[in-house]
Design an enzyme around this catalytic site. Sequence first.
Site, PDB file in Angstrom:
ATOM      1  N   THR A  98      64.379  10.376 -24.240  1.00 46.89           N
ATOM      2  CA  THR A  98      64.797   9.297 -25.138  1.00 46.89           C
ATOM      3  C   THR A  98      63.559   8.843 -25.902  1.00 46.89           C
ATOM      4  O   THR A  98      62.436   9.232 -25.563  1.00 46.89           O
ATOM      5  CB  THR A  98      65.391   8.105 -24.359  1.00 46.89           C
ATOM      6  OG1 THR A  98      64.358   7.522 -23.547  1.00 46.89           O
ATOM      7  CG2 THR A  98      66.553   8.524 -23.473  1.00 46.89           C
ATOM      8  N   ALA A 122      61.326   7.996 -20.661  1.00 48.67           N
ATOM      9  CA  ALA A 122      61.516   6.668 -21.256  1.00 48.67           C
ATOM     10  C   ALA A 122      60.175   6.266 -21.865  1.00 48.67           C
ATOM     11  O   ALA A 122      59.137   6.356 -21.197  1.00 48.67           O
ATOM     12  CB  ALA A 122      61.952   5.669 -20.189  1.00 48.67           C
ATOM     13  N   VAL A 148      57.336   8.801 -17.730  1.00 46.06           N
ATOM     14  CA  VAL A 148      56.905   7.796 -18.712  1.00 46.06           C
ATOM     15  C   VAL A 148      56.387   8.529 -19.948  1.00 46.06           C
ATOM     16  O   VAL A 148      55.549   9.425 -19.847  1.00 46.06           O
ATOM     17  CB  VAL A 148      55.795   6.895 -18.130  1.00 46.06           C
ATOM     18  CG1 VAL A 148      55.348   5.879 -19.177  1.00 46.06           C
ATOM     19  CG2 VAL A 148      56.268   6.190 -16.867  1.00 46.06           C
ATOM     20  N   LYS A 149      56.930   8.122 -21.105  1.00 49.78           N
ATOM     21  CA  LYS A 149      56.545   8.796 -22.343  1.00 49.78           C
ATOM     22  C   LYS A 149      55.513   7.937 -23.072  1.00 49.78           C
ATOM     23  O   LYS A 149      55.774   6.742 -23.334  1.00 49.78           O
ATOM     24  CB  LYS A 149      57.803   8.944 -23.207  1.00 49.78           C
ATOM     25  CG  LYS A 149      57.847  10.157 -24.083  1.00 49.78           C
ATOM     26  CD  LYS A 149      59.247  10.233 -24.689  1.00 49.78           C
ATOM     27  CE  LYS A 149      59.396  11.334 -25.672  1.00 49.78           C
ATOM     28  NZ  LYS A 149      60.664  11.230 -26.394  1.00 49.78           N
ATOM     29  N   VAL A 150      54.370   8.531 -23.377  1.00 48.06           N
ATOM     30  CA  VAL A 150      53.321   7.798 -24.106  1.00 48.06           C
ATOM     31  C   VAL A 150      52.947   8.595 -25.346  1.00 48.06           C
ATOM     32  O   VAL A 150      53.032   9.822 -25.342  1.00 48.06           O
ATOM     33  CB  VAL A 150      52.063   7.575 -23.216  1.00 48.06           C
ATOM     34  CG1 VAL A 150      52.395   6.776 -21.963  1.00 48.06           C
ATOM     35  CG2 VAL A 150      51.394   8.894 -22.847  1.00 48.06           C
TER      36      VAL A 150
END
Length: 217
Positions: A27, A56, A82-84
């Site tokens: 997402t 996310a 975790v998307k960074v």
Amino acid sequence: MKFFVDTADVAAIRELNDLGMVDGVTTNPSLILKSGRNILEVTKEICDMVSGPVSAEVVASEAKEMIAEGLHLAQIAPNIAVKVPLTWDGLTACKALASEGHKVNVTLCFSPAQALLAAKAGASFISPFIGRLDDIHLDGLDLIEDIRVIYDNYDYRTEILAASIRSVNHVIDCAKIGADVVTAPPAIIKAMANHVLTDKGLEQFNSDWAKTGQKIL
Ligand code: E4P
């Protein structure tokens, strides 16, 4: 090749997941907007449905806040990645979160140099955006090839998650190059089933069958 679905549309994910087509979900803030849902609620719902990684994305721009947001998102479920973003702060957050055992997906990657840094920062996934490179008349697939060579040269474990997929050909070309994962909108995954000769052949079989006057059931 693993298939991730690039959407926050729960119904669309469920349809593909029920067929065993979903190895994970990605997402981003734009997809959350499109879903019209609260990020924490919709992400939890997706994580409960899908057993693979669910990305996310943080929205802060400084590492400290990114880490705080990432830790909050990681509490949603054990399968959160975790998307960074691929900025210096994003890499700093990646290193910190990965060191604490969290899966990190480094997104918005547009160069092999960026991908190399993400691997060194301990990313579980690197997300090169093919379609957005094609949009500006560069070759997104060249980027996937370059990253594959670099990661293989040094045996980096970071998985290449080909993103910004715009066509069935993108999926197949990524599979040929050896991307570990492709994340595609549901419509593209479904379009992979289509072929004009399948439709034509079926039409002929149906027409001939009708002439036999038979029934199977
Ligand atoms: C990947 O993680 C991104 O969410 C996505 O693939 C971006 O695709 P787009 O360029 O079509 O927005």
